[in-house]
Design a protein around this motif. Structure first.
Motif, PDB file in Angstrom:
ATOM      1  N   PHE A 106       1.185  25.800  87.681  1.00 52.67           N
ATOM      2  CA  PHE A 106       0.626  27.152  87.764  1.00 52.67           C
ATOM      3  C   PHE A 106       1.338  28.021  86.732  1.00 52.67           C
ATOM      4  O   PHE A 106       2.575  28.024  86.653  1.00 52.67           O
ATOM      5  N   ILE A 107       0.536  28.721  85.931  1.00 44.76           N
ATOM      6  CA  ILE A 107       1.129  29.550  84.871  1.00 44.76           C
ATOM      7  C   ILE A 107       0.643  30.980  84.990  1.00 44.76           C
ATOM      8  O   ILE A 107      -0.535  31.245  85.190  1.00 44.76           O
ATOM      9  N   ILE A 108       1.593  31.880  84.888  1.00 48.28           N
ATOM     10  CA  ILE A 108       1.268  33.304  84.931  1.00 48.28           C
ATOM     11  C   ILE A 108       2.257  34.007  84.012  1.00 48.28           C
ATOM     12  O   ILE A 108       3.342  33.495  83.761  1.00 48.28           O
TER      13      ILE A 108
ATOM     14  N   PRO B  73       7.870  25.644  82.615  1.00 47.41           N
ATOM     15  CA  PRO B  73       8.608  25.361  83.857  1.00 47.41           C
ATOM     16  C   PRO B  73       7.923  26.004  85.060  1.00 47.41           C
ATOM     17  O   PRO B  73       7.255  27.037  84.913  1.00 47.41           O
TER      18      PRO B  73
ATOM     19  N   GLU C 195      12.121  36.152  81.889  1.00 42.89           N
ATOM     20  CA  GLU C 195      10.789  36.437  82.440  1.00 42.89           C
ATOM     21  C   GLU C 195      10.748  36.214  83.944  1.00 42.89           C
ATOM     22  O   GLU C 195      10.265  37.043  84.709  1.00 42.89           O
ATOM     23  N   GLN C 196      11.279  35.080  84.358  1.00 48.56           N
ATOM     24  CA  GLN C 196      11.174  34.750  85.782  1.00 48.56           C
ATOM     25  C   GLN C 196      12.049  35.670  86.637  1.00 48.56           C
ATOM     26  O   GLN C 196      11.620  36.138  87.699  1.00 48.56           O
TER      27      GLN C 196
ATOM     28  N   ALA D 171       3.322  33.310  78.745  1.00 50.21           N
ATOM     29  CA  ALA D 171       4.484  33.000  79.552  1.00 50.21           C
ATOM     30  C   ALA D 171       5.664  33.221  78.609  1.00 50.21           C
ATOM     31  O   ALA D 171       5.946  32.386  77.778  1.00 50.21           O
ATOM     32  N   GLN D 172       6.430  34.264  78.754  1.00 51.08           N
ATOM     33  CA  GLN D 172       7.002  34.958  77.625  1.00 51.08           C
ATOM     34  C   GLN D 172       8.417  34.632  77.166  1.00 51.08           C
ATOM     35  O   GLN D 172       9.380  35.059  77.782  1.00 51.08           O
TER      36      GLN D 172
ATOM     37  N   ALA E  43       4.908  36.090  83.807  1.00 46.63           N
ATOM     38  CA  ALA E  43       5.826  36.677  84.791  1.00 46.63           C
ATOM     39  C   ALA E  43       6.216  38.096  84.396  1.00 46.63           C
ATOM     40  O   ALA E  43       6.415  38.965  85.251  1.00 46.63           O
TER      41      ALA E  43
ATOM     42  N   SER F 294      12.498  32.179  79.288  1.00 46.81           N
ATOM     43  CA  SER F 294      11.854  31.949  80.590  1.00 46.81           C
ATOM     44  C   SER F 294      12.705  32.524  81.706  1.00 46.81           C
ATOM     45  O   SER F 294      12.191  33.099  82.664  1.00 46.81           O
TER      46      SER F 294
HETATM   47  N1  LIG Z   1       4.932  28.632  85.299  1.00 44.89           N
HETATM   48  C1  LIG Z   1       5.057  29.728  84.515  1.00 44.89           C
HETATM   49  O1  LIG Z   1       4.190  30.576  84.448  1.00 44.89           O
HETATM   50  N2  LIG Z   1       6.220  29.832  83.812  1.00 44.89           N
HETATM   51  C2  LIG Z   1       6.411  30.840  82.812  1.00 44.89           C
HETATM   52  N3  LIG Z   1       5.765  32.114  82.967  1.00 44.89           N
HETATM   53  C3  LIG Z   1       6.598  33.062  82.432  1.00 44.89           C
HETATM   54  O2  LIG Z   1       6.307  34.232  82.225  1.00 44.89           O
HETATM   55  N4  LIG Z   1       7.822  32.527  82.179  1.00 44.89           N
HETATM   56  C4  LIG Z   1       7.827  31.224  82.567  1.00 44.89           C
HETATM   57  O3  LIG Z   1       8.792  30.450  82.697  1.00 44.89           O
END
Ligand SMILES: NC(=O)N[C@H]1NC(=O)NC1=O
Length: 198
Positions: A119-121, A68, A87-88, A156-157, A123, A84
């Motif tokens: 874009f993925i990181i 997402p 995390e977010q 992305a955890q 979080a 998610s």
């Molecule tokens: N876009 C994105 O990085 N989403 C994920 N990252 C994370 O750590 N949780 C997410 O939902």
């Protein structure tokens, strides 16, 4: 949960428990199930990594697309997976100013327009300043560079693999990757134990 328990899980329980280790990609867990018994945690982790690494570029991009957006409509609409959402919100994505939220939305759209995946990181390892900075910087990468970067981005955890499965005493915590990085097993083990034997 130790590896003997994981190895003994019937397919349905294995996928119910580990199916979201890679966000919304239970096929990965379903595929690696046939690799049982796993000698140890690292072998299970390697099986997941190898499955993703063996995917064609289109498959890797498909895995990325299952994630997402950060601070996107799933967060706003309450439709994120539990993991998610944790995390977010942990990275402050639910506490952006309206200017920050507009900037994240615009940059996310720009990024997706350029790369064809979000874009993925990780979080869990970021705060909102890091998210904004990396989103702004990485959107200028070459496609192949950015795809590799996204696939390798520390997980992305959701439920981390390490959170569900206890490493052996000598084992190192799993490397990060698209699946969730190690968490303290104790924090979830009792509940998992309950859920498995309820
Ligand atoms: N876009 C994105 O990085 N989403 C994920 N990252 C994370 O750590 N949780 C997410 O939902």
């Amino acid at each position: 949960m130790d590896m003997a328990t994981v190895n003994a899980l019937p397919y349905e329980d294995f996928v119910n428990l580990l199916g979201n280790v890679v966000e919304k990609c239970p096929i990965i867990t379903a595929a690696v199930w046939s690799g049982r018994p796993f000698l140890n945690f690292a072998a299970l982790e390697a099986a997941i990594s190898e499955f993703i690494d063996a995917l064609p570029e289109s498959g890797k991009e498909g895995v990325l697309r299952c994630h997402p957006d950060l601070a996107g409509r799933d967060l706003r609409g309450g439709t994120l997976t539990r993991e998610s959402r944790e995390e977010q919100t942990g990275a402050g994505m639910d506490a952006l100013t309206s200017a920050e939220a507009s900037r994240v939305t615009r940059l996310n759209e720009e990024y997706k327009e350029r790369f064809g995946f979000p874009f993925i990181i990780c979080a869990r390892l970021s705060d909102k300043a890091t998210v904004l900075r990396q989103l702004s910087e990485r959107r200028r990468n070459e496609r192949a560079v950015e795809r590799a970067r996204a696939v390798e981005e520390p997980g992305a955890q959701n439920y981390s693999l390490g959170r569900l499965v206890r490493c052996g005493p000598q084992e190192r915590p799993p490397k990060c990757g698209l699946y969730r990085e190690r968490q303290s097993v104790k924090s979830v083990f009792p509940s998992l134990n309950r859920s498995l034997h309820s």
